[in-house]
Design a protein around this motif. Structure first.
Motif, PDB file in Angstrom:
ATOM      1  N   UNK A  97       0.873  -1.022  -0.002  1.00 32.99           N
ATOM      2  CA  UNK A  97       0.020  -0.065  -0.050  1.00 32.99           C
ATOM      3  C   UNK A  97       0.716   1.221   0.125  1.00 32.99           C
ATOM      4  N   UNK A  98       0.704   2.190   1.110  1.00 32.89           N
ATOM      5  CA  UNK A  98       1.491   3.344   0.899  1.00 32.89           C
ATOM      6  C   UNK A  98       2.917   2.960   1.154  1.00 32.89           C
ATOM      7  N   UNK A  99       3.429   1.978   1.701  1.00 33.35           N
ATOM      8  CA  UNK A  99       4.743   1.421   1.782  1.00 33.35           C
ATOM      9  C   UNK A  99       5.214   1.392   0.494  1.00 33.35           C
ATOM     10  N   UNK A 100       4.842   0.814  -0.479  1.00 33.52           N
ATOM     11  CA  UNK A 100       5.255   0.789  -1.930  1.00 33.52           C
ATOM     12  C   UNK A 100       4.976   2.271  -2.307  1.00 33.52           C
ATOM     13  N   UNK A 101       4.241   3.180  -2.120  1.00 32.03           N
ATOM     14  CA  UNK A 101       4.436   4.329  -2.609  1.00 32.03           C
ATOM     15  C   UNK A 101       5.740   5.212  -2.215  1.00 32.03           C
ATOM     16  N   UNK A 102       6.126   4.998  -0.956  1.00 24.04           N
ATOM     17  CA  UNK A 102       7.283   5.547  -0.298  1.00 24.04           C
ATOM     18  C   UNK A 102       8.397   5.056  -0.961  1.00 24.04           C
ATOM     19  N   UNK A 103       8.541   3.621  -1.535  1.00 25.50           N
ATOM     20  CA  UNK A 103       9.579   3.207  -1.872  1.00 25.50           C
ATOM     21  C   UNK A 103       9.834   3.524  -3.405  1.00 25.50           C
ATOM     22  N   UNK A 104       8.681   3.687  -4.101  1.00 26.79           N
ATOM     23  CA  UNK A 104       8.712   4.483  -5.388  1.00 26.79           C
ATOM     24  C   UNK A 104       9.412   5.815  -5.319  1.00 26.79           C
ATOM     25  N   UNK A 105       8.880   6.693  -4.285  1.00 31.56           N
ATOM     26  CA  UNK A 105       9.809   7.664  -4.225  1.00 31.56           C
ATOM     27  C   UNK A 105      11.355   7.831  -3.768  1.00 31.56           C
ATOM     28  N   UNK A 106      11.632   6.752  -3.156  1.00 29.57           N
ATOM     29  CA  UNK A 106      12.827   6.500  -2.589  1.00 29.57           C
ATOM     30  C   UNK A 106      13.959   6.200  -3.680  1.00 29.57           C
ATOM     31  N   UNK A 107      13.241   5.022  -4.239  1.00 31.17           N
ATOM     32  CA  UNK A 107      14.656   4.247  -4.737  1.00 31.17           C
ATOM     33  C   UNK A 107      14.595   4.129  -6.585  1.00 31.17           C
ATOM     34  N   UNK A 108      14.068   5.288  -7.124  1.00 34.36           N
ATOM     35  CA  UNK A 108      13.932   5.188  -8.559  1.00 34.36           C
ATOM     36  C   UNK A 108      15.367   5.032  -9.255  1.00 34.36           C
TER      37      UNK A 108
END
Length: 232
Positions: free
Chosen positions: A100-111
């Motif tokens: 959920x939102x944890x995936x979103x924060x990873x999308x922000x962090x690791x591109x």
């Protein structure tokens, strides 16, 4: 299962499994914690494939529920980078699991960071859409939201600085091998938005028929277990 409780820069962390050259950094969803059911399933399967799993409590969650007034994306990005730094000290290959939102924060962090692969469960791939939906639910305009700053409701509080960050940081790049699982009836991780993300970045998208956003029932977790087992 070997389970060690540590702290990384003061943040409560669980290390699942024995030392390995492969670590999965796992980020939970809203109203959850590092001990969520999906974390147990992930760790149980990942350890069998030679992984170690690192899960931690985001601000306002788990052991940190009283730590701060509001969770913000920039703070979550900073903490994910702390977890990445710890993982790089202990392993050669880093992967991600986000719910959920944890995936979103990873999308922000690791591109733009070296990641082996990622598995996302019910991911939020367009947070601006979620916030706009909540604004509609609360019957407020963007101008009203800006003046109010924080809007309480019975679903999820809205916070204007959070919205500002989301608008300024759209997800435009995701080069990592990624597998996505969502429930067919999920109204938060909406199909059209997740499908668009998957098509843009070449992700594999799987749906569980009749599944919801929160994978917590026995059939949902069994489906998740088989799904993650086949993709580790």
């Amino acid at each position: 299962m070997n389970l060690n409780k540590i702290r990384v820069n003061g943040i409560p962390v669980l290390i699942w499994g024995e030392s390995s050259d492969r670590i999965i950094i796992a980020a939970h969803g809203s109203h959850s914690s590092k001990l969520d059911d999906c974390m147990w399933v992930l760790a149980d399967e990942a350890i069998k494939h030679g992984y170690q799993v690192l899960s931690f409590d985001l601000p306002q969650h788990g052991e940190r529920v009283y730590e701060t007034d509001f969770l913000t994306p920039d703070e979550c990005v900073r903490e994910l980078m702390l977890m990445y730094g710890y993982a790089k000290e202990h392993a050669q290959r880093i992967s991600l699991f986000g719910c959920s939102m944890g995936a979103y924060f990873q999308l922000l962090t690791f591109p733009e960071i070296d990641i082996e692969r990622a598995w996302f469960l019910s991911p939020i791939t367009d947070m601006k859409r979620i916030i706009h939906n909540l604004m509609g639910y609360c019957h407020i305009t963007e101008e009203e939201f800006k003046k109010m700053v924080k809007v309480e409701n019975d679903i999820e509080p809205l916070y204007y600085p959070y919205y500002q960050y989301v608008r300024k940081h759209p997800i435009t790049n995701w080069p990592h091998e990624t597998y996505i699982l969502r429930g067919e009836t999920d109204t938060l991780s909406e199909y059209s938005y997740v499908k668009h993300f998957s098509d843009c970045f070449g992700c594999e998208l799987t749906e569980q028929k009749g599944g919801e956003h929160w994978f917590h029932t026995e059939p949902e977790l069994d489906f998740f277990r088989l799904w993650i087992r086949d993709r580790l």
